[in-house]
Motif scaffolding. Structure first.
Motif, short mmCIF file in Angstrom:
data_model
loop_
_atom_site.label_atom_id
_atom_site.label_comp_id
_atom_site.label_asym_id
_atom_site.label_seq_id
_atom_site.Cartn_x
_atom_site.Cartn_y
_atom_site.Cartn_z
N GLU A 37 0.83 -1.21 0.00
CA GLU A 37 0.00 0.00 0.00
C GLU A 37 0.86 1.26 0.00
OE1 GLU A 37 -3.56 2.18 2.60
OE2 GLU A 37 -2.56 0.39 3.37
N TRP A 38 1.92 1.26 0.80
CA TRP A 38 2.82 2.43 0.87
C TRP A 38 3.44 2.70 -0.48
CZ3 TRP A 38 7.85 3.90 0.08
CH2 TRP A 38 8.29 5.07 0.72
N ILE A 39 3.92 1.64 -1.14
CA ILE A 39 4.59 1.80 -2.44
C ILE A 39 3.60 2.27 -3.51
CG2 ILE A 39 5.85 0.62 -4.28
CD1 ILE A 39 6.88 -1.34 -2.10
N ARG A 40 2.43 1.64 -3.56
CA ARG A 40 1.43 2.04 -4.57
C ARG A 40 0.99 3.48 -4.36
NH1 ARG A 40 -2.53 -2.59 -6.73
NH2 ARG A 40 -1.35 -4.46 -6.24
N THR A 41 0.76 3.86 -3.12
CA THR A 41 0.26 5.21 -2.83
C THR A 41 1.26 6.27 -3.22
OG1 THR A 41 -1.07 4.38 -0.99
CG2 THR A 41 -0.58 6.74 -1.01
N ARG A 42 2.54 6.02 -3.00
CA ARG A 42 3.57 7.04 -3.22
C ARG A 42 4.22 7.00 -4.59
NH1 ARG A 42 2.66 6.12 1.77
NH2 ARG A 42 2.99 7.68 3.40
N THR A 43 4.10 5.87 -5.30
CA THR A 43 4.76 5.76 -6.60
C THR A 43 3.84 5.28 -7.72
OG1 THR A 43 5.46 3.45 -6.37
CG2 THR A 43 6.88 5.13 -5.37
N GLY A 44 2.80 4.53 -7.37
CA GLY A 44 1.95 3.91 -8.38
C GLY A 44 2.48 2.57 -8.86
N ILE A 45 3.67 2.18 -8.40
CA ILE A 45 4.30 0.95 -8.87
C ILE A 45 3.69 -0.27 -8.18
CG2 ILE A 45 6.47 -0.33 -9.05
CD1 ILE A 45 7.92 2.38 -9.09
N ILE A 46 3.40 -1.29 -9.00
CA ILE A 46 2.86 -2.55 -8.51
C ILE A 46 3.93 -3.64 -8.57
CG2 ILE A 46 1.13 -4.35 -8.93
CD1 ILE A 46 -0.63 -2.12 -10.16
N GLU A 47 4.69 -3.64 -9.67
CA GLU A 47 5.77 -4.60 -9.85
C GLU A 47 6.80 -4.02 -10.81
OE1 GLU A 47 3.47 -7.88 -11.42
OE2 GLU A 47 4.10 -7.39 -13.49
N ARG A 48 7.97 -4.65 -10.86
CA ARG A 48 9.03 -4.20 -11.75
C ARG A 48 9.81 -5.42 -12.23
NH1 ARG A 48 7.99 -3.87 -7.01
NH2 ARG A 48 8.27 -1.64 -6.65
N ARG A 49 10.55 -5.26 -13.34
CA ARG A 49 11.38 -6.35 -13.87
C ARG A 49 12.84 -6.14 -13.45
NH1 ARG A 49 9.01 -9.48 -17.95
NH2 ARG A 49 6.74 -9.21 -17.82
N ILE A 50 13.48 -7.23 -13.02
CA ILE A 50 14.84 -7.18 -12.55
C ILE A 50 15.71 -8.14 -13.37
CG2 ILE A 50 16.37 -7.57 -10.56
CD1 ILE A 50 14.48 -5.16 -10.24
N ALA A 51 16.89 -7.69 -13.75
CA ALA A 51 17.78 -8.47 -14.59
C ALA A 51 18.15 -9.81 -13.95
CB ALA A 51 19.05 -7.68 -14.90
N THR A 52 18.18 -10.85 -14.75
CA THR A 52 18.66 -12.16 -14.32
C THR A 52 20.17 -12.23 -14.61
OG1 THR A 52 18.36 -13.26 -16.45
CG2 THR A 52 16.43 -13.11 -15.01
N ASP A 53 20.78 -13.37 -14.29
CA ASP A 53 22.21 -13.53 -14.57
C ASP A 53 22.49 -13.48 -16.06
OD1 ASP A 53 22.71 -13.77 -11.88
OD2 ASP A 53 22.77 -15.97 -11.88
N ALA A 54 21.47 -13.75 -16.88
CA ALA A 54 21.66 -13.76 -18.34
C ALA A 54 21.50 -12.37 -18.96
CB ALA A 54 20.66 -14.71 -18.98
N ASP A 55 21.08 -11.40 -18.16
CA ASP A 55 20.81 -10.06 -18.69
C ASP A 55 21.88 -9.07 -18.26
OD1 ASP A 55 18.17 -10.87 -19.62
OD2 ASP A 55 17.52 -10.75 -17.52
N ASP A 56 22.22 -8.16 -19.16
CA ASP A 56 22.99 -6.98 -18.81
C ASP A 56 22.55 -5.84 -19.73
OD1 ASP A 56 24.42 -7.27 -21.26
OD2 ASP A 56 26.00 -8.43 -20.29
N THR A 57 23.16 -4.69 -19.57
CA THR A 57 22.72 -3.52 -20.35
C THR A 57 22.85 -3.77 -21.85
OG1 THR A 57 23.32 -2.03 -18.54
CG2 THR A 57 23.10 -1.06 -20.72
N THR A 58 23.93 -4.46 -22.25
CA THR A 58 24.15 -4.73 -23.68
C THR A 58 23.16 -5.75 -24.23
OG1 THR A 58 26.51 -4.23 -23.45
CG2 THR A 58 25.83 -5.45 -25.40
N THR A 59 22.98 -6.86 -23.54
CA THR A 59 22.09 -7.90 -24.08
C THR A 59 20.65 -7.39 -24.19
OG1 THR A 59 21.68 -8.84 -21.87
CG2 THR A 59 23.50 -9.78 -23.14
N MET A 60 20.23 -6.58 -23.22
CA MET A 60 18.87 -6.02 -23.30
C MET A 60 18.76 -5.03 -24.45
SD MET A 60 17.58 -5.65 -19.34
CE MET A 60 18.75 -4.35 -18.94
N ALA A 61 19.82 -4.22 -24.64
CA ALA A 61 19.83 -3.27 -25.75
C ALA A 61 19.75 -3.98 -27.09
CB ALA A 61 21.09 -2.40 -25.68
#
Length: 317
Positions: A37-61
């Motif tokens: 509730e605190w997070i939703r009220t202050r940011t609107g965020i419900i969930e987010r995606r986080i890089a796995t070991d297979a992901d980095d800035t280059t591979t996502m790009a």
């Protein structure tokens, strides 16, 4: 000597990529003293995606770029720009790594770091290069792995950050389909948003950032419209930096958005992905069939530096 110069550039294709790992607010509750509730009220965020070991800035790009290139029907470009605060290496730059993995022939490659306004800065540089006749086709990418510079014990920032990438392809056009950029900075707020230290860690003065967003962002976004020579009546889509729903909604209201305007709210499910946030939100909506072909989108980003930038772009027909 006369050098033929295209009149402008056009958006040819869009692409995006997000890691498979989903982190919900309930997952964050296990790390710091907070709750859904605190997070939703202050940011609107419900969930987010986080890089796995297979992901980095280059591979996502690269993944986002492949989607954009396919969408555009383009296989090679002569300019690659990557906007990021979290490049995998200082040298070679991210654009060089992306270019090598995509097998381009011999493009110019550069990275820029203006944090959350980075994508708009990069689009401006690509557009200006095409207008000057030094590039015909450009790939512009925003890609971030903010999770790797996040202090997961700081509840003020760890609820915000996320990972992902968005990309667009621009090509020379006889018509002006990308407006001149309106950009600038607030030097007195240079330290309001920082990534520093060894290892580097993201931190911000959230109160100062929020104050600027709620008091100054409307004026700067209006200046984007003025530079483009349009009004809100000419705009179909509002694509703002996905920092916080409490910023996006007042900004749209301040500009006079009506029910017919599509206001992108991707922050709710993607979190704050800095330079990736605008192209990520735009591409997701585009590929979901939620945006009008040939419609006009107002892009506007702001963040570390303290920088801001925006332009009006016409979506592919």
């Amino acid at each position: 000597m006369t050098i033929p110069t295209p009149r402008g550039s056009a958006l040819l294709g869009l692409g995006h990529f997000q890691p498979s790992h989903v982190m919900t607010n309930h997952d964050i509750e296990k790390l710091v003293d907070t709750n859904d509730e605190w997070i939703r009220t202050r940011t609107g965020i419900i969930e987010r995606r986080i890089a796995t070991d297979a992901d980095d800035t280059t591979t996502m790009a690269v993944a986002a770029a492949k989607m954009a290139l396919e969408d555009a029907g383009v296989s090679d470009v002569d300019l690659v720009i990557v906007a990021s605060t979290t490049s995998d290496t200082r040298s070679p730059n991210g654009a060089a790594r992306v270019s090598a993995q995509l097998g381009f022939t011999r493009p110019a490659v550069l990275d820029i770091n203006t944090a959350c306004s980075g994508f708009e800065y990069a689009v401006a540089l690509a557009d200006q290069s095409i207008r000057a006749g030094v590039a015909e086709t450009a790939l512009v990418i925003g890609s971030e792995t903010l999770s790797r510079v996040t202090d997961w014990t700081d509840r003020a920032t760890c609820v915000l950050t996320a990972d992902g990438a968005g990309a667009v392809v621009l090509g020379a056009s006889a018509e002006l389909k990308v407006s001149p950029v309106h950009w600038g900075s607030v030097p007195g707020m240079a330290d309001a948003v920082v990534v520093e230290g060894n290892p580097p860690v993201f931190s911000q003065n959230g109160r100062n950032v929020m104050r600027w967003a709620l008091t100054a962002s409307v004026k700067e976004a209006q200046a984007v419209l003025a530079k483009a020579g349009v009004t809100m009546d000419d705009i179909d889509v509002l694509a703002f930096h996905q920092a916080n729903l409490r910023i996006i909604e007042p900004l749209a209201k301040g500009l006079g958005a009506t029910e017919r305007h599509i206001v992108l709210h991707d922050v709710e499910y993607s979190g704050n992905t800095s330079a990736a946030s605008v192209p990520l939100a735009l591409s997701k909506a585009w590929h979901a069939g939620e945006l009008p072909r040939g419609g006009r989108a107002l892009l506007f980003g702001f963040g570390g530096g303290f920088t801001f930038a925006g332009q009006v772009v016409e979506l592919p027909a």
